[in-house]
Design a protein around this motif. Structure first.
Motif, PDB file in Angstrom:
ATOM      1  N   CYS A  56       0.875  -1.174   0.000  1.00 21.43           N
ATOM      2  CA  CYS A  56       0.000   0.000   0.000  1.00 21.43           C
ATOM      3  C   CYS A  56       0.908   1.218   0.000  1.00 21.43           C
ATOM      4  O   CYS A  56       1.320   1.704   1.054  1.00 21.43           O
ATOM      5  CB  CYS A  56      -0.944  -0.007   1.209  1.00 21.43           C
ATOM      6  N   THR A 108      -3.561   6.297   2.850  1.00 19.11           N
ATOM      7  CA  THR A 108      -2.479   5.318   2.705  1.00 19.11           C
ATOM      8  C   THR A 108      -1.736   5.122   4.021  1.00 19.11           C
ATOM      9  O   THR A 108      -1.408   3.989   4.405  1.00 19.11           O
ATOM     10  CB  THR A 108      -1.499   5.763   1.606  1.00 19.11           C
ATOM     11  N   PRO A 121       1.902   5.173  -1.309  1.00 22.76           N
ATOM     12  CA  PRO A 121       1.245   6.414  -1.734  1.00 22.76           C
ATOM     13  C   PRO A 121       1.587   6.785  -3.167  1.00 22.76           C
ATOM     14  O   PRO A 121       2.621   6.387  -3.700  1.00 22.76           O
ATOM     15  CB  PRO A 121       1.791   7.454  -0.743  1.00 22.76           C
ATOM     16  N   ALA A 125      -7.443   4.861  -0.670  1.00 27.08           N
ATOM     17  CA  ALA A 125      -6.244   4.042  -0.820  1.00 27.08           C
ATOM     18  C   ALA A 125      -6.656   2.620  -1.137  1.00 27.08           C
ATOM     19  O   ALA A 125      -7.712   2.148  -0.697  1.00 27.08           O
ATOM     20  CB  ALA A 125      -5.394   4.073   0.445  1.00 27.08           C
ATOM     21  N   ASN A 137      -3.202   6.482  -4.754  1.00 30.52           N
ATOM     22  CA  ASN A 137      -3.362   6.357  -3.309  1.00 30.52           C
ATOM     23  C   ASN A 137      -3.039   7.689  -2.642  1.00 30.52           C
ATOM     24  O   ASN A 137      -1.918   8.188  -2.739  1.00 30.52           O
ATOM     25  CB  ASN A 137      -2.435   5.270  -2.750  1.00 30.52           C
TER      26      ASN A 137
END
Length: 387
Positions: free
Chosen positions: A174, A305, A176, A343, A300
């Protein structure tokens, strides 16, 4: 609270596994998720969770906490693919020519599991969690349907999960910024003047113009855009002419156009039009354009995020986070994060053994990923509500 979320998620391991296998055995194509939708409704009704149905193929559910507060949305897509499954597992697809080859069965099951956990904990948080069971992601159509039905009204931020066969169970990506590309399609129609192949001087040859445009378009990515900003202009189909002794008066090119920023996305369209128009004019022809805009880039946002990364560490451990390069594939989660902060996380689900990609007839997931994904949904929601 996280320890309770983990315990409740593990306690629902059998439930979420059974749900995933049910959906895997009963796949439905995009915009045809009628039975899937009915089963989601059945499960939510038994839990006591209120919901509304969207076009008989999508569901929006809502769980209110003890007091009013923010509203956070969780999204799971529910559609399958037109692929004949060859895994040989006991829970293989029972529908000829269709299978869950991208993991949406897992997303549906994990979101239902998250609903059970959130419903059990509804007296322990403030605000509202909205659950979006979205159809037709594979057609890049479902998010728009759900948005038109009001799924984002009053929502502060949104979170989505996708299983990933590229990662082991317990790993989470995950990151950004841009994660998946925009995806647009364009048809260029070339107009010339036909005539006898023995007298090309009396004609305007659409074959030559079409070929020249195809070649000149190759300079757009290499000469107009930074090599540090990945862009793709693919000519997937080119047609012109009918037989050897006829100068063609028509030609067509079918393009796929991908990028990672709204600015470059818009710029590519203008560059293609300029190059194609100029090339055609130089050869005495004309061109027409038909643009089919697909998804924007999936980006994201920093705030959601960071919440998701913190939640992942609490669920999977401090060293769970991994990062891969952004992908030139597309995702209609982008329509949500284009409108509100959001996100999307990719959680590891690789089956031990040789790597099998998504959209493959041998695709499967390690079901040990399911409780963690369920817990990640819930932990994100409660953290986001508390922000």
């Amino acid at each position: 609270m996280v320890s309770k979320i983990i315990a409740l998620s593990q306690g629902n391991r059998e439930y979420v596994t059974d749900m995933r296998r049910y959906f895997h055995m009963h796949p439905e194509s995009s915009l045809q998720e009628f039975e899937t939708c009915k089963r989601i409704q059945k499960e939510l009704t038994e839990m006591g969770v209120p919901f509304k149905v969207v076009n008989d193929i999508g569901v929006i559910a809502e769980i209110e906490g003890a007091k009013p507060g923010k509203t956070v949305a969780l999204r799971g897509d529910i559609d399958a693919l037109e692929i004949t499954e060859k895994t040989g597992v006991p829970y293989a697809s029972t529908v000829p020519g269709k299978m869950h080859a991208c993991g949406h069965d897992a997303h549906t099951a994990m979101l239902l599991g998250a609903a059970k956990v959130l419903w059990a904990m509804k007296d322990e948080f403030e605000g509202t969690v909205r659950l979006i069971f979205q159809p037709a992601e594979e057609l890049i159509a479902g998010a728009k349907i759900m948005i038109e039905a009001g799924c984002l009204e009053g929502v502060d931020n949104i979170f989505g999960i996708h299983v990933a066969s590229a990662y082991k169970v317990g790993q989470v990506d995950c990151t950004p910024g841009p994660r998946m590309a925009s995806a647009d399609m364009m048809t260029i129609t070339v107009n010339g003047v036909s005539g006898h192949g023995a007298r090309p001087d009396q004609c305007i040859d659409a074959v030559v113009i079409t070929a020249a445009i195809a070649m000149n378009l190759q300079t757009i990515v290499s000469r107009e855009y930074s090599p540090l900003d990945p862009t793709v202009v693919t000519i997937g189909q080119m047609q012109a002419g009918t037989r050897a002794n006829i100068i063609a008066n028509k030609g067509t090119l079918e393009l796929s156009i991908r990028s990672f920023s709204p600015e470059i996305r818009a710029g590519l369209i203008e560059s293609i039009k300029r190059v194609a128009t100029g090339t055609a004019q130089a050869l005495r022809g004309t061109v027409e354009f038909k643009l089919t805009q697909g998804t924007p880039p999936t980006i994201n946002h920093e705030g959601p995020t960071e919440i998701a990364r913190a939640a992942a560490k609490e669920i999977f451990g401090e060293d769970c986070l991994v990062e891969r390069e952004k992908q030139t594939g597309s995702e209609d989660f982008a329509y949500y994060s284009e409108r509100i902060p959001g996100a999307m996380a990719f959680i590891g689900s690789a089956v031990p053994g040789p790597y099998v990609p998504h959209h493959n007839e041998l695709f499967d997931i390690d079901e040990n990923a399911l409780p963690g994904g369920m817990a990640l949904y819930v932990t994100y929601a409660l953290k986001a509500l508390a922000e």
